[in-house]
Scaffold this motif. Sequence first.
Motif, PDB file in Angstrom:
ATOM      1  N   SER A 124      -2.641  -1.034  -0.352  1.00 31.15           N
ATOM      2  CA  SER A 124      -2.663  -1.272   1.089  1.00 31.15           C
ATOM      3  C   SER A 124      -1.911  -0.175   1.829  1.00 31.15           C
ATOM      4  CB  SER A 124      -2.045  -2.643   1.387  1.00 31.15           C
ATOM      5  OG  SER A 124      -1.942  -2.872   2.766  1.00 31.15           O
ATOM      6  N   THR A 125      -0.748   0.189   1.316  1.00 31.37           N
ATOM      7  CA  THR A 125       0.043   1.249   1.936  1.00 31.37           C
ATOM      8  C   THR A 125      -0.688   2.584   1.873  1.00 31.37           C
ATOM      9  OG1 THR A 125       2.084   0.098   1.324  1.00 31.37           O
ATOM     10  CG2 THR A 125       2.274   2.429   1.912  1.00 31.37           C
ATOM     11  N   LEU A 127      -3.888   3.068   1.742  1.00 28.06           N
ATOM     12  CA  LEU A 127      -5.003   3.051   2.686  1.00 28.06           C
ATOM     13  C   LEU A 127      -4.505   3.365   4.093  1.00 28.06           C
ATOM     14  CD1 LEU A 127      -7.902   2.590   3.537  1.00 28.06           C
ATOM     15  CD2 LEU A 127      -7.476   0.109   3.504  1.00 28.06           C
ATOM     16  N   LYS A 128      -3.371   2.795   4.449  1.00 29.10           N
ATOM     17  CA  LYS A 128      -2.799   3.071   5.774  1.00 29.10           C
ATOM     18  C   LYS A 128      -2.424   4.547   5.895  1.00 29.10           C
ATOM     19  CE  LYS A 128       0.064  -0.008   7.291  1.00 29.10           C
ATOM     20  NZ  LYS A 128       1.306  -0.792   7.553  1.00 29.10           N
ATOM     21  N   VAL A 129      -1.831   5.098   4.830  1.00 32.62           N
ATOM     22  CA  VAL A 129      -1.480   6.524   4.824  1.00 32.62           C
ATOM     23  C   VAL A 129      -2.730   7.385   5.002  1.00 32.62           C
ATOM     24  CG1 VAL A 129      -0.676   8.415   3.343  1.00 32.62           C
ATOM     25  CG2 VAL A 129       0.621   6.286   3.453  1.00 32.62           C
ATOM     26  N   LEU A 130      -3.790   7.029   4.274  1.00 35.57           N
ATOM     27  CA  LEU A 130      -5.027   7.805   4.345  1.00 35.57           C
ATOM     28  C   LEU A 130      -5.625   7.789   5.750  1.00 35.57           C
ATOM     29  CD1 LEU A 130      -7.351   9.373   3.048  1.00 35.57           C
ATOM     30  CD2 LEU A 130      -8.349   7.171   2.367  1.00 35.57           C
ATOM     31  N   ILE A 131      -5.719   6.612   6.337  1.00 39.17           N
ATOM     32  CA  ILE A 131      -6.321   6.504   7.671  1.00 39.17           C
ATOM     33  C   ILE A 131      -5.489   7.262   8.702  1.00 39.17           C
ATOM     34  CG2 ILE A 131      -6.923   4.920   9.535  1.00 39.17           C
ATOM     35  CD1 ILE A 131      -8.856   4.877   7.142  1.00 39.17           C
ATOM     36  N   ARG A 132      -4.189   7.073   8.667  1.00 39.77           N
ATOM     37  CA  ARG A 132      -3.330   7.765   9.638  1.00 39.77           C
ATOM     38  C   ARG A 132      -3.366   9.276   9.430  1.00 39.77           C
ATOM     39  NH1 ARG A 132       2.054   3.833   9.822  1.00 39.77           N
ATOM     40  NH2 ARG A 132       1.173   2.262  11.230  1.00 39.77           N
ATOM     41  N   PHE A 148       1.428   7.037  -2.676  1.00 37.21           N
ATOM     42  CA  PHE A 148       2.387   6.460  -3.617  1.00 37.21           C
ATOM     43  C   PHE A 148       1.715   6.121  -4.946  1.00 37.21           C
ATOM     44  CE2 PHE A 148       3.832   5.500   0.673  1.00 37.21           C
ATOM     45  CZ  PHE A 148       5.130   5.971   0.635  1.00 37.21           C
ATOM     46  N   ASP A 149       2.466   6.285  -6.012  1.00 34.83           N
ATOM     47  CA  ASP A 149       2.002   5.909  -7.344  1.00 34.83           C
ATOM     48  C   ASP A 149       2.152   4.408  -7.558  1.00 34.83           C
ATOM     49  OD1 ASP A 149       1.356   8.514  -8.455  1.00 34.83           O
ATOM     50  OD2 ASP A 149       3.513   8.917  -8.427  1.00 34.83           O
ATOM     51  N   GLY A 150       1.367   3.885  -8.506  1.00 37.62           N
ATOM     52  CA  GLY A 150       1.551   2.493  -8.909  1.00 37.62           C
ATOM     53  C   GLY A 150       0.475   1.541  -8.456  1.00 37.62           C
ATOM     54  N   GLY A 151      -0.464   2.007  -7.606  1.00 39.55           N
ATOM     55  CA  GLY A 151      -1.538   1.133  -7.169  1.00 39.55           C
ATOM     56  C   GLY A 151      -2.649   1.045  -8.196  1.00 39.55           C
ATOM     57  N   SER A 152      -3.644   0.225  -7.917  1.00 38.86           N
ATOM     58  CA  SER A 152      -4.782   0.121  -8.824  1.00 38.86           C
ATOM     59  C   SER A 152      -5.720   1.310  -8.673  1.00 38.86           C
ATOM     60  CB  SER A 152      -5.552  -1.184  -8.573  1.00 38.86           C
ATOM     61  OG  SER A 152      -6.159  -1.173  -7.282  1.00 38.86           O
ATOM     62  N   ILE A 153      -5.605   2.025  -7.543  1.00 35.72           N
ATOM     63  CA  ILE A 153      -6.420   3.210  -7.293  1.00 35.72           C
ATOM     64  C   ILE A 153      -5.557   4.456  -7.491  1.00 35.72           C
ATOM     65  CG2 ILE A 153      -7.941   4.386  -5.657  1.00 35.72           C
ATOM     66  CD1 ILE A 153      -8.085   1.758  -4.084  1.00 35.72           C
ATOM     67  N   LEU A 200      -5.076  -5.532   6.812  1.00 33.43           N
ATOM     68  CA  LEU A 200      -4.266  -5.212   5.632  1.00 33.43           C
ATOM     69  C   LEU A 200      -3.382  -6.400   5.256  1.00 33.43           C
ATOM     70  CD1 LEU A 200      -3.130  -1.548   6.444  1.00 33.43           C
ATOM     71  CD2 LEU A 200      -4.715  -2.238   4.639  1.00 33.43           C
ATOM     72  N   ASP A 201      -2.711  -6.960   6.255  1.00 39.48           N
ATOM     73  CA  ASP A 201      -1.843  -8.125   6.011  1.00 39.48           C
ATOM     74  C   ASP A 201      -2.657  -9.309   5.487  1.00 39.48           C
ATOM     75  OD1 ASP A 201       0.358  -6.719   6.884  1.00 39.48           O
ATOM     76  OD2 ASP A 201       0.315  -7.538   8.914  1.00 39.48           O
ATOM     77  N   ASN A 202      -3.833  -9.515   6.061  1.00 39.14           N
ATOM     78  CA  ASN A 202      -4.673 -10.636   5.625  1.00 39.14           C
ATOM     79  C   ASN A 202      -5.118 -10.469   4.180  1.00 39.14           C
ATOM     80  OD1 ASN A 202      -4.486 -11.909   8.092  1.00 39.14           O
ATOM     81  ND2 ASN A 202      -6.431 -11.112   8.873  1.00 39.14           N
ATOM     82  N   GLY A 203      -5.414  -9.232   3.781  1.00 40.28           N
ATOM     83  CA  GLY A 203      -5.815  -8.989   2.402  1.00 40.28           C
ATOM     84  C   GLY A 203      -4.721  -9.374   1.419  1.00 40.28           C
ATOM     85  N   ILE A 204      -3.479  -9.064   1.773  1.00 39.57           N
ATOM     86  CA  ILE A 204      -2.345  -9.421   0.915  1.00 39.57           C
ATOM     87  C   ILE A 204      -2.108 -10.927   0.932  1.00 39.57           C
ATOM     88  CG2 ILE A 204       0.147  -9.155   0.617  1.00 39.57           C
ATOM     89  CD1 ILE A 204      -0.230  -6.302   1.842  1.00 39.57           C
ATOM     90  N   ASN A 205      -2.177 -11.530   2.119  1.00 43.24           N
ATOM     91  CA  ASN A 205      -1.958 -12.977   2.224  1.00 43.24           C
ATOM     92  C   ASN A 205      -3.027 -13.773   1.488  1.00 43.24           C
ATOM     93  OD1 ASN A 205       0.347 -12.650   3.768  1.00 43.24           O
ATOM     94  ND2 ASN A 205      -0.751 -12.710   5.708  1.00 43.24           N
ATOM     95  N   GLU A 206      -4.257 -13.292   1.530  1.00 41.47           N
ATOM     96  CA  GLU A 206      -5.332 -13.979   0.809  1.00 41.47           C
ATOM     97  C   GLU A 206      -5.097 -13.922  -0.692  1.00 41.47           C
ATOM     98  OE1 GLU A 206      -8.899 -12.110   2.136  1.00 41.47           O
ATOM     99  OE2 GLU A 206      -8.702 -12.895   4.192  1.00 41.47           O
TER     100      GLU A 206
END
Length: 220
Positions: A124-125, A127-132, A148-153, A200-206
């Motif tokens: 999520s972070t 993706l935000k970095v990429l868009i900005r 950042f390292d550590g994501g699934s992508i 982004l927040d909704n994706g995490i909350n879901e």
Amino acid sequence: REEIEDVALVVPDKELVDLFRLKYDYHSAKVMVKSDGVSKQLLSFEGRVEAAEFLKAFAKNELVMLPTALAEAIDDAKHMLARTGNPCLADLILDRAYFAEMCQLAENAQLPFAKDYVRLIIDSTNLKVLIRSRIAGKRHEIIGELLFDGGSILKESIIAAAENDDEIVHLFTGAGLGDAVEKGLLVMNGGSMTAFELALDNGINEYLSDAVRIGFGPAA
């Protein structure tokens, strides 16, 4: 803070509780570093470290009073800010330490639900970095330094797809952020940044809400 402490009493895995407290520690760290210990009213009370402990550590210049990884990140961020005068670079140091510590806590907890949660937070972070970064017109190599390292992508996959909208959608939809990536791409054409960040927040909350389907263990 009382709610978190109540949860800590019933969850046997301390690492799992700390996983959700870390962000408050690093929020307080950013406040202390960028205000040089002055803006105490902005400190968080929900982290592992009491606000009073942060103030004492800064007042006495004794970061050893804080958890090791946090103390080292604060020291590095302070030096970076003093050397460059750039608070964004100081934040980047603290964010990298935050995600690294999250990954380690999830690994220690040995709970797949926690590991996937951390990966989702990092995706999520990123993706935000990429868009900005695309809105700001940053080059690929600069974008790579901000991810950042550590994501699934993998970071390399994000960099390779940075200018290809279809590839970006494919990558982040596979990570459970389909709605967010669609709204993120809309931002680059005048769409709402608020709607993107909410997605982004909704994706995490879901993802977290799916814990109710886990019948046994600490996830719920």
